[in-house]
Design a protein around this motif. Structure first.
Motif, PDB file in Angstrom:
ATOM      1  N   ARG A  16      32.336   8.558 -11.323  1.00 54.45           N
ATOM      2  CA  ARG A  16      33.485   9.354 -10.862  1.00 54.45           C
ATOM      3  C   ARG A  16      34.036  10.234 -11.987  1.00 54.45           C
ATOM      4  NH1 ARG A  16      35.954   8.873  -6.115  1.00 54.45           N
ATOM      5  NH2 ARG A  16      35.562   7.055  -4.782  1.00 54.45           N
ATOM      6  N   TYR A 125      27.436   9.622  -7.111  1.00 55.66           N
ATOM      7  CA  TYR A 125      28.720  10.230  -6.800  1.00 55.66           C
ATOM      8  C   TYR A 125      28.540  11.718  -6.552  1.00 55.66           C
ATOM      9  CZ  TYR A 125      33.514  11.880  -7.159  1.00 55.66           C
ATOM     10  OH  TYR A 125      34.724  12.479  -6.886  1.00 55.66           O
ATOM     11  N   THR A 129      32.172  16.375  -2.327  1.00 54.15           N
ATOM     12  CA  THR A 129      32.717  15.686  -1.157  1.00 54.15           C
ATOM     13  C   THR A 129      33.538  14.451  -1.533  1.00 54.15           C
ATOM     14  OG1 THR A 129      30.652  14.427  -0.929  1.00 54.15           O
ATOM     15  CG2 THR A 129      30.858  16.460   0.355  1.00 54.15           C
ATOM     16  N   ASP A 130      33.609  14.164  -2.829  1.00 54.10           N
ATOM     17  CA  ASP A 130      34.311  12.977  -3.325  1.00 54.10           C
ATOM     18  C   ASP A 130      33.796  11.709  -2.657  1.00 54.10           C
ATOM     19  OD1 ASP A 130      36.106  11.515  -4.881  1.00 54.10           O
ATOM     20  OD2 ASP A 130      37.705  11.657  -3.392  1.00 54.10           O
ATOM     21  N   GLU A 131      32.477  11.591  -2.548  1.00 60.71           N
ATOM     22  CA  GLU A 131      31.864  10.398  -1.959  1.00 60.71           C
ATOM     23  C   GLU A 131      31.136   9.603  -3.038  1.00 60.71           C
ATOM     24  OE1 GLU A 131      30.824  11.133   2.647  1.00 60.71           O
ATOM     25  OE2 GLU A 131      29.511  12.200   1.246  1.00 60.71           O
ATOM     26  N   LEU A 132      31.447   8.316  -3.118  1.00 58.15           N
ATOM     27  CA  LEU A 132      30.796   7.426  -4.057  1.00 58.15           C
ATOM     28  C   LEU A 132      29.965   6.400  -3.287  1.00 58.15           C
ATOM     29  CD1 LEU A 132      30.417   6.376  -6.988  1.00 58.15           C
ATOM     30  CD2 LEU A 132      32.382   4.867  -6.547  1.00 58.15           C
ATOM     31  N   PHE A 133      28.657   6.535  -3.380  1.00 57.90           N
ATOM     32  CA  PHE A 133      27.726   5.568  -2.814  1.00 57.90           C
ATOM     33  C   PHE A 133      27.384   4.580  -3.927  1.00 57.90           C
ATOM     34  CE2 PHE A 133      27.121   9.710  -0.910  1.00 57.90           C
ATOM     35  CZ  PHE A 133      26.944   9.480   0.453  1.00 57.90           C
ATOM     36  N   LEU A 143      29.879   2.664   0.980  1.00 55.45           N
ATOM     37  CA  LEU A 143      30.548   3.951   0.840  1.00 55.45           C
ATOM     38  C   LEU A 143      31.939   3.810   1.436  1.00 55.45           C
ATOM     39  CD1 LEU A 143      30.714   7.057   0.357  1.00 55.45           C
ATOM     40  CD2 LEU A 143      29.687   7.331   2.638  1.00 55.45           C
ATOM     41  N   ALA A 144      32.956   4.077   0.640  1.00 55.89           N
ATOM     42  CA  ALA A 144      34.347   4.035   1.110  1.00 55.89           C
ATOM     43  C   ALA A 144      34.673   2.707   1.795  1.00 55.89           C
ATOM     44  CB  ALA A 144      34.628   5.210   2.039  1.00 55.89           C
ATOM     45  N   ALA A 203      22.709   5.803   4.074  1.00 53.61           N
ATOM     46  CA  ALA A 203      23.863   5.935   4.966  1.00 53.61           C
ATOM     47  C   ALA A 203      23.481   6.259   6.401  1.00 53.61           C
ATOM     48  CB  ALA A 203      24.796   7.029   4.436  1.00 53.61           C
ATOM     49  N   ARG A 205      22.192   9.046   7.401  1.00 60.58           N
ATOM     50  CA  ARG A 205      22.313  10.485   7.653  1.00 60.58           C
ATOM     51  C   ARG A 205      20.941  11.155   7.683  1.00 60.58           C
ATOM     52  NH1 ARG A 205      27.295  11.848   3.444  1.00 60.58           N
ATOM     53  NH2 ARG A 205      28.800  10.353   4.321  1.00 60.58           N
TER      54      ARG A 205
END
Length: 264
Positions: A16, A125, A129-133, A143-144, A203, A205
């Motif tokens: 991050r 990271y 998109t501020d996504e941390l896997f 995730l989240a 995820a 996707r």
């Protein structure tokens, strides 16, 4: 398993911070530092600065561990654990202002060869998109706060992702591989970040991903994400300078391996 969770949390915290630095530098303007394997394979000043930050943070937290990064000299360490780091995966996207790039940090034990190491923890990271896997061995991928799971059914065909090498001499072979894989595909994505492609497989996707010529830092964290999300990852032709990585849910992985693996 508290040890791997601590490694995972450290990877996520550092990823991050590193991602925020990369995002700031991108907003300030990208400066090219060098090219690597070809004129298309670039390094930005931000790559080097971000890797330096990651290395410093990890050294401060775990001074005996080894380090294998894309932009600096390796360090074997003394603990048997090595941090495998890509400071900005998707540098060309980053340089062009395309938001598909990520920081990838993984802790592995033993060998620094992907087919031989034991992956313990990892984080990918995505600053845009501020996504941390993140994942830890035996603890799943998340995730989240939500546990990730690969897709299991692809009735309309598999949504696949891939990438191509920077050497033009390899493009015909890569395109031939794509033609073979398209026999089971719903569609194909080529986003430009192996770490994010693998995170997206974890995820759900994407249904599957394949690519030749990845380096250890490209795949270390992402491959663990896929495995911990219930998927399967295989590296074929490991003696080659361009090994083939195949990842996906079990069915898609096995179908891809049967099709793509015929050429190895």
């Amino acid at each position: 398993m508290s040890g791997v969770i601590e490694l995972r949390d450290l990877a996520g915290e550092v990823a991050r911070e590193a991602g925020e630095l990369a995002r700031r530098r991108r907003a300030e303007g990208v400066h090219l530092a060098a090219t690597k394997s070809s004129l298309a394979d670039i390094v930005t000043e931000a790559d080097r600065e971000v890797e330096g930050l990651i290395r410093d943070r990890l050294r401060a937290a775990r001074p005996g561990d080894g380090f294998l990064g894309e932009e600096s000299a390796p360090d074997a360490g003394a603990t048997g654990i090595t941090w495998v780091v890509d400071p900005i995966d998707g540098t060309v996207n980053y340089a062009y202002g395309i938001p598909s790039y990520a920081v990838s940090i993984a802790a592995v034990r033993g060998s620094t060869a992907p087919a031989e190491w034991e992956a313990l923890a990892g984080a990918v990271y995505a600053p845009a998109t501020d996504e941390l896997f993140h994942a830890a061995k035996g603890e799943g991928a998340h995730l989240a706060g939500m546990r990730l799971s690969v897709t299991s059914e692809t009735p309309a065909g598999a949504l696949l992702a891939t990438g191509f090498g920077y050497d033009p001499a390899t493009h015909d072979g890569d395109l031939a591989t794509v033609r073979r894989a398209m026999t089971i595909a719903r569609d194909l994505r080529r986003a430009g970040s192996a770490a994010l492609d693998l995170a997206f497989v974890a995820a759900g996707r994407l249904d599957g991903y394949f690519e030749r010529g990845l380096k250890p830092w490209d795949l270390a964290a992402g491959a663990l994400l896929v495995s911990e999300a219930g998927g399967r990852v295989t590296i074929l032709d490991t003696e080659s300078t361009r090994p083939m990585l195949i990842a996906g849910g079990i069915r898609v992985h096995d179908r891809l391996r049967a099709i793509v693996g015929e050429e190895t």
